[in-house]
Every structure is written in structure tokens, then in C-alpha cells.
Design a protein around this motif. Structure first.
Motif, PDB file in Angstrom:
ATOM      1  N   MET A   1       0.809  -1.228   0.000  1.00 19.26           N
ATOM      2  CA  MET A   1       0.000   0.000   0.000  1.00 19.26           C
ATOM      3  C   MET A   1       0.834   1.266   0.000  1.00 19.26           C
ATOM      4  N   LEU A   2       2.003   1.213   0.611  1.00 18.44           N
ATOM      5  CA  LEU A   2       2.890   2.342   0.352  1.00 18.44           C
ATOM      6  C   LEU A   2       4.100   1.834  -0.411  1.00 18.44           C
ATOM      7  N   ASN A   3       4.324   2.429  -1.549  1.00 16.61           N
ATOM      8  CA  ASN A   3       5.353   1.968  -2.476  1.00 16.61           C
ATOM      9  C   ASN A   3       6.509   2.953  -2.595  1.00 16.61           C
ATOM     10  N   PHE A   5       7.169   4.916  -5.057  1.00 17.56           N
ATOM     11  CA  PHE A   5       6.658   6.211  -5.515  1.00 17.56           C
ATOM     12  C   PHE A   5       6.295   7.088  -4.320  1.00 17.56           C
ATOM     13  N   ASP A   6       5.528   6.491  -3.417  1.00 17.88           N
ATOM     14  CA  ASP A   6       5.081   7.253  -2.253  1.00 17.88           C
ATOM     15  C   ASP A   6       6.246   7.795  -1.437  1.00 17.88           C
ATOM     16  N   THR A   9       8.362  10.459  -3.543  1.00 23.09           N
ATOM     17  CA  THR A   9       7.553  11.656  -3.768  1.00 23.09           C
ATOM     18  C   THR A   9       7.293  12.369  -2.446  1.00 23.09           C
ATOM     19  N   ALA A  10       6.990  11.582  -1.423  1.00 25.99           N
ATOM     20  CA  ALA A  10       6.743  12.177  -0.110  1.00 25.99           C
ATOM     21  C   ALA A  10       7.986  12.902   0.389  1.00 25.99           C
ATOM     22  N   ALA A  85       6.473  17.777 -10.313  1.00 22.53           N
ATOM     23  CA  ALA A  85       5.261  18.356 -10.903  1.00 22.53           C
ATOM     24  C   ALA A  85       4.565  17.323 -11.787  1.00 22.53           C
ATOM     25  N   LEU A  88       2.829  14.534  -9.736  1.00 20.29           N
ATOM     26  CA  LEU A  88       1.541  14.949  -9.179  1.00 20.29           C
ATOM     27  C   LEU A  88       0.481  15.016 -10.267  1.00 20.29           C
ATOM     28  N   ALA A  89       0.871  15.534 -11.417  1.00 25.39           N
ATOM     29  CA  ALA A  89      -0.076  15.605 -12.542  1.00 25.39           C
ATOM     30  C   ALA A  89      -0.478  14.196 -12.979  1.00 25.39           C
ATOM     31  N   LEU A  91      -0.545  11.527 -11.153  1.00 29.87           N
ATOM     32  CA  LEU A  91      -1.412  10.994 -10.106  1.00 29.87           C
ATOM     33  C   LEU A  91      -2.863  11.301 -10.459  1.00 29.87           C
ATOM     34  N   LEU A  92      -3.064  12.532 -10.910  1.00 27.31           N
ATOM     35  CA  LEU A  92      -4.389  12.978 -11.310  1.00 27.31           C
ATOM     36  C   LEU A  92      -4.863  12.288 -12.586  1.00 27.31           C
ATOM     37  N   SER A  95      -5.963   8.733 -12.561  1.00 31.63           N
ATOM     38  CA  SER A  95      -7.268   8.471 -11.959  1.00 31.63           C
ATOM     39  C   SER A  95      -8.409   9.024 -12.810  1.00 31.63           C
ATOM     40  N   LYS A  98     -10.367   6.401 -15.363  1.00 27.92           N
ATOM     41  CA  LYS A  98     -11.384   5.443 -14.948  1.00 27.92           C
ATOM     42  C   LYS A  98     -12.644   6.102 -14.400  1.00 27.92           C
ATOM     43  N   ARG A  99     -12.952   7.277 -14.933  1.00 25.75           N
ATOM     44  CA  ARG A  99     -14.154   7.932 -14.421  1.00 25.75           C
ATOM     45  C   ARG A  99     -15.301   7.814 -15.411  1.00 25.75           C
TER      46      ARG A  99
END
Lengths: 99, 99
Positions: A1-3, A5-6, A9-10, A85, A88-89, A91-92, A95, A98-99
Motif C-alpha cells: 500500500m505504500l510503495n 513512488f510514495d 515523492t513524499a 510536478a 503529481l499531474a 497521479l491525477l 485516476s 477510470k471515471r
DNA sequence: TGGTTTAATCGTAAAAATACGATAAATGAT
DNA sequence: ATCATTTATCGTATTTTTACGATTAAACCA
């Protein structure tokens, strides 16, 4: 669950998560290259504190520092900032699909 | 030397500056809407800790929470996240011009 | 109404971050 | 060789963050 990337990036976000460090980065982007002492002039913080913040930014990979004699010349790593940048983009946009 | 941009951007970055919160945000982007309990299922953290992280993200404006009876349904504020990505990209492009 | 579920908040302990002055280390200048 | 300049590091005090269990509060169900 935390990879990976996390965590990476964090780490970068965390480095930018302090107003003084953001100001330092902006200063470096603005002046392109500058030594620690120059940043100390600009910010209302002690030299040791600025040095500490520079280390955090450096550890996160957002800036680099070249030792030049007794001075250290810092500059922003624009590619890394661009990567953040983008991350983060992405990440958006990942997602959005799949909307 | 530290302006409004710095403090609000730093606040958002700070919120993203913890792997668990990044994972929470990713979860919310992935599932679109989900209640606190769902996040507790996914992360290896206590309910109270998750609730605390959700508060940090909410205070930074990155997520919103609608109370629905005894549950609270959270969702990511995509616009705010986009704003952050843009802010970081702008930071870069503003400094590119003068090179 | 009483019991269950859900999430926020409280209290608290432990760890990390922040800031400072003092000091050390390295280089450059005289 | 000595002195001045520059920055990193040390030691330390204070604040903040992080995590947990326990409790509270609100809404739903039977």
C-alpha cells in the motif's frame, strides 16, 4: 500500500513543505546559482539553520551543491522539480481515465 | 521573502509529505469516494491515526469530507491537486524565462 | 428504547523537526 | 605562517508530528 513512488515523492514534498525551504528553492531558481551566505542574507534565519534546510533540500534531490573553495555554490535541480510536478499531474491523470 | 504563495503551497506539500497521506490520496483518487473505514482497511494504521491524517489533508484543502449519517465520505479535490502541480510547474517556467 | 456502527476527539508517549549559538574544518588572502 | 572567510556540524532546547488506545458523539437498526 505504500510503495517507492510514495516514499520518494513524499520525501520531495516534505522538503518543500516548509516555507523557508520553498523560499530557498525560489531564490535558487531566481538567481540560478548562489552560495549559502547569499541565502542567509535574504532569509531571516541563522546561518546554521539555513545550512540545515539546504541539507534537507539536497537530500531530497531538489538542489545540488558544488564546493568551490571555502564556499558552496548551490543550484536547483530543475529536472527533479519537473519530475515532481509531473508525478503529481500523473497521479491525477491516472485516476481520470477510470471515471 | 516568504509570501502567501509559499505558505499555502508549503501547506499542501507538507500534507503530501508523508507516505501514508500520499497513499490515502491515491486511494481516494482510485476509488473516487470512500469512507474512513475503507481507508483503515487498506492502510496498516489505527482508525484514530487515519482520521488524523485525513484531517491534515482536509486542512490543506486536498480532500473534502461529506458527513453521511454516521459515516463520512471523503473524496480528493482534484482541482486543488492540479493547482499544486501547476504551481510547481510555474515555479520552474517563471525561472526559465530569465536564462 | 437499547444496542451497534462509524468517525472524531482526547490524552499521551515517543520520535522528528526546527532553530539557535558555538565550534570545527577548509580554503583563501596577507 | 597567520588570519579571515565560509560553511558544515555539534549540542541543545523547544515545538511539532506521529501513533496508539480509550472515549465521545452521532446516526442507524432492531
Amino acid at each position: 500500500m505504500l510503495n517507492t513512488f510514495d516514499t520518494t515523492t513524499a520525501l520531495m514534498c516534505k522538503a518543500l513543505g516548509h516555507p523557508a525551504r520553498l523560499a530557498i528553492l525560489r531564490q535558487l531558481l531566481h538567481e540560478d546559482r548562489c552560495i549559502c551566505g547569499r541565502i542567509v542574507e535574504v532569509l531571516p534565519l541563522a546561518q546554521s539553520t539555513v545550512s540545515q534546510h539546504l541539507k534537507v533540500l539536497r537530500d531530497a534531490g531538489l538542489i545540488r551543491g558544488d564546493v568551490e573553495g571555502p564556499k558552496t555554490c548551490y543550484c536547483a535541480d530543475r529536472a527533479r522539480l519537473a519530475d515532481l510536478a509531473t508525478a503529481l499531474a500523473d497521479l491525477l491523470s491516472a485516476s481520470e481515465k477510470k471515471r
